[in-house]
Design a protein around this motif. Structure first.
Motif, PDB file in Angstrom:
ATOM      1  N   MET A   1      58.834  32.670  34.178  1.00 21.64           N
ATOM      2  CA  MET A   1      58.386  32.960  35.527  1.00 21.64           C
ATOM      3  C   MET A   1      57.394  34.111  35.489  1.00 21.64           C
ATOM      4  N   SER A   2      56.385  34.017  36.322  1.00 23.91           N
ATOM      5  CA  SER A   2      55.402  35.091  36.443  1.00 23.91           C
ATOM      6  C   SER A   2      55.207  35.398  37.927  1.00 23.91           C
ATOM      7  N   TYR A   3      54.527  36.490  38.177  1.00 26.75           N
ATOM      8  CA  TYR A   3      54.309  36.932  39.553  1.00 26.75           C
ATOM      9  C   TYR A   3      52.926  37.567  39.620  1.00 26.75           C
ATOM     10  N   SER A   4      52.205  37.316  40.720  1.00 24.91           N
ATOM     11  CA  SER A   4      50.846  37.849  40.840  1.00 24.91           C
ATOM     12  C   SER A   4      50.681  38.609  42.154  1.00 24.91           C
ATOM     13  N   VAL A   5      49.985  39.737  42.054  1.00 27.08           N
ATOM     14  CA  VAL A   5      49.778  40.636  43.192  1.00 27.08           C
ATOM     15  C   VAL A   5      48.282  40.914  43.337  1.00 27.08           C
ATOM     16  N   LEU A   6      47.804  40.821  44.572  1.00 28.66           N
ATOM     17  CA  LEU A   6      46.410  41.135  44.905  1.00 28.66           C
ATOM     18  C   LEU A   6      46.392  42.228  45.965  1.00 28.66           C
ATOM     19  N   PHE A   7      45.713  43.343  45.678  1.00 26.84           N
ATOM     20  CA  PHE A   7      45.530  44.428  46.640  1.00 26.84           C
ATOM     21  C   PHE A   7      44.182  44.230  47.320  1.00 26.84           C
ATOM     22  N   VAL A   8      44.143  44.428  48.648  1.00 26.36           N
ATOM     23  CA  VAL A   8      42.906  44.194  49.389  1.00 26.36           C
ATOM     24  C   VAL A   8      42.612  45.352  50.339  1.00 26.36           C
ATOM     25  N   CYS A   9      41.375  45.845  50.274  1.00 27.37           N
ATOM     26  CA  CYS A   9      40.874  46.811  51.254  1.00 27.37           C
ATOM     27  C   CYS A   9      39.530  46.307  51.755  1.00 27.37           C
ATOM     28  N   LEU A  10      38.753  47.170  52.341  1.00 26.56           N
ATOM     29  CA  LEU A  10      37.499  46.747  52.961  1.00 26.56           C
ATOM     30  C   LEU A  10      36.412  46.426  51.928  1.00 26.56           C
ATOM     31  N   GLY A  11      36.067  47.390  51.082  1.00 31.84           N
ATOM     32  CA  GLY A  11      34.947  47.197  50.167  1.00 31.84           C
ATOM     33  C   GLY A  11      35.320  46.991  48.713  1.00 31.84           C
ATOM     34  N   ASN A  12      36.608  47.164  48.385  1.00 30.21           N
ATOM     35  CA  ASN A  12      37.111  47.002  47.025  1.00 30.21           C
ATOM     36  C   ASN A  12      36.482  47.993  46.045  1.00 30.21           C
ATOM     37  N   ILE A  13      36.265  49.228  46.522  1.00 26.83           N
ATOM     38  CA  ILE A  13      35.807  50.271  45.599  1.00 26.83           C
ATOM     39  C   ILE A  13      36.670  51.536  45.654  1.00 26.83           C
ATOM     40  N   CYS A  14      37.520  51.681  46.679  1.00 23.61           N
ATOM     41  CA  CYS A  14      38.326  52.899  46.792  1.00 23.61           C
ATOM     42  C   CYS A  14      39.825  52.607  46.697  1.00 23.61           C
ATOM     43  N   ARG A  15      40.401  52.138  47.802  1.00 20.96           N
ATOM     44  CA  ARG A  15      41.858  52.003  47.894  1.00 20.96           C
ATOM     45  C   ARG A  15      42.434  50.868  47.051  1.00 20.96           C
ATOM     46  N   SER A  16      41.888  49.671  47.197  1.00 20.68           N
ATOM     47  CA  SER A  16      42.494  48.539  46.472  1.00 20.68           C
ATOM     48  C   SER A  16      42.303  48.634  44.958  1.00 20.68           C
ATOM     49  N   PRO A  17      41.147  49.093  44.444  1.00 22.85           N
ATOM     50  CA  PRO A  17      41.089  49.247  42.987  1.00 22.85           C
ATOM     51  C   PRO A  17      41.989  50.381  42.495  1.00 22.85           C
ATOM     52  N   MET A  18      42.174  51.416  43.315  1.00 27.23           N
ATOM     53  CA  MET A  18      43.100  52.477  42.925  1.00 27.23           C
ATOM     54  C   MET A  18      44.508  51.897  42.818  1.00 27.23           C
ATOM     55  N   ALA A  19      44.906  51.099  43.822  1.00 28.48           N
ATOM     56  CA  ALA A  19      46.231  50.483  43.795  1.00 28.48           C
ATOM     57  C   ALA A  19      46.358  49.514  42.620  1.00 28.48           C
ATOM     58  N   GLU A  20      45.308  48.742  42.367  1.00 29.50           N
ATOM     59  CA  GLU A  20      45.331  47.814  41.232  1.00 29.50           C
ATOM     60  C   GLU A  20      45.557  48.579  39.927  1.00 29.50           C
ATOM     61  N   ALA A  21      44.813  49.646  39.714  1.00 29.25           N
ATOM     62  CA  ALA A  21      44.915  50.411  38.469  1.00 29.25           C
ATOM     63  C   ALA A  21      46.283  51.078  38.331  1.00 29.25           C
ATOM     64  N   VAL A  22      46.766  51.675  39.402  1.00 27.75           N
ATOM     65  CA  VAL A  22      48.067  52.356  39.363  1.00 27.75           C
ATOM     66  C   VAL A  22      49.181  51.342  39.121  1.00 27.75           C
ATOM     67  N   PHE A  23      49.134  50.228  39.841  1.00 25.23           N
ATOM     68  CA  PHE A  23      50.183  49.215  39.697  1.00 25.23           C
ATOM     69  C   PHE A  23      50.130  48.599  38.291  1.00 25.23           C
ATOM     70  N   ARG A  24      48.938  48.302  37.826  1.00 22.34           N
ATOM     71  CA  ARG A  24      48.762  47.733  36.479  1.00 22.34           C
ATOM     72  C   ARG A  24      49.329  48.702  35.431  1.00 22.34           C
ATOM     73  N   ASP A  25      49.096  50.013  35.617  1.00 22.54           N
ATOM     74  CA  ASP A  25      49.610  51.017  34.698  1.00 22.54           C
ATOM     75  C   ASP A  25      51.142  51.025  34.708  1.00 22.54           C
ATOM     76  N   LEU A  26      51.738  50.972  35.891  1.00 20.37           N
ATOM     77  CA  LEU A  26      53.204  50.934  35.989  1.00 20.37           C
ATOM     78  C   LEU A  26      53.771  49.680  35.336  1.00 20.37           C
ATOM     79  N   VAL A  27      53.128  48.554  35.589  1.00 22.38           N
ATOM     80  CA  VAL A  27      53.561  47.275  35.018  1.00 22.38           C
ATOM     81  C   VAL A  27      53.505  47.346  33.490  1.00 22.38           C
TER      82      VAL A  27
END
Length: 159
Positions: A1-27
């Motif tokens: 089993m696998s699971y996929s997560v997508l973070f979304v903000c307005l321009g994809n340069i501040c909040r969502s890439p920060m969340a992607e990087a932090v979450f990816r690091d935790l994972v």
């Protein structure tokens, strides 16, 4: 089993890439990177192909969290069928995601700060306008920790 997560903000340069990087690091630290995939996107198209904002990069560098290879992309209708969970960084983006994907999307859509009701904040502030990348990092870090707990439960329960 696998699971996929997508973070979304307005321009994809501040909040969502920060969340992607932090979450990816935790994972990765939990050695779940073979089971959990992580991405980010924006509802707008102003920054397509650009790396994360300098302020996001500075914060991630300070905490030695990789953002290597990340480039802004726009949310697509296909994302609604490709991801298990889509996490909107604010109420407006949540509405835009729901409008774009419609009712047929298999992905669950949540607002990021619903993971942190104790924060008393509804939307992750946009540091593109406020300049406060440290505040956003703290919210993102705490929310990603909670999100990983939720995703691990789903993996344990087979969904």
């Amino acid at each position: 089993m696998s699971y996929s997560v997508l973070f979304v903000c307005l321009g994809n340069i501040c909040r969502s890439p920060m969340a992607e990087a932090v979450f990816r690091d935790l994972v990765k630290r939990e050695q779940l990177d073979k089971l959990i995939t992580v991405d980010s996107a924006g509802t707008g198209d102003w920054h397509l192909g650009r790396p994360p904002h300098e302020g996001t990069r500075e914060v991630l560098d300070r905490y030695t969290i990789s953002y290597s290879g990340m480039k802004a992309r726009q949310l697509t209708a296909a994302d609604g069928g490709s991801f298990d969970l889509i996490v909107a960084m604010d109420t407006r983006n949540e509405q835009d995601i729901r409008e774009k994907l419609g009712l047929s999307a298999k992905a669950e859509i949540i607002r990021f700060l619903s993971l942190l009701p104790e924060s008393g904040i509804i939307d992750v502030p946009d540091p593109y306008y406020s300049g406060n990348f440290d505040e956003v990092y703290e919210l993102v870090k705490d929310g990603c920790i909670k999100l990983l707990e939720k995703v691990k439960e789903r993996l344990d329960n087979g969904r």
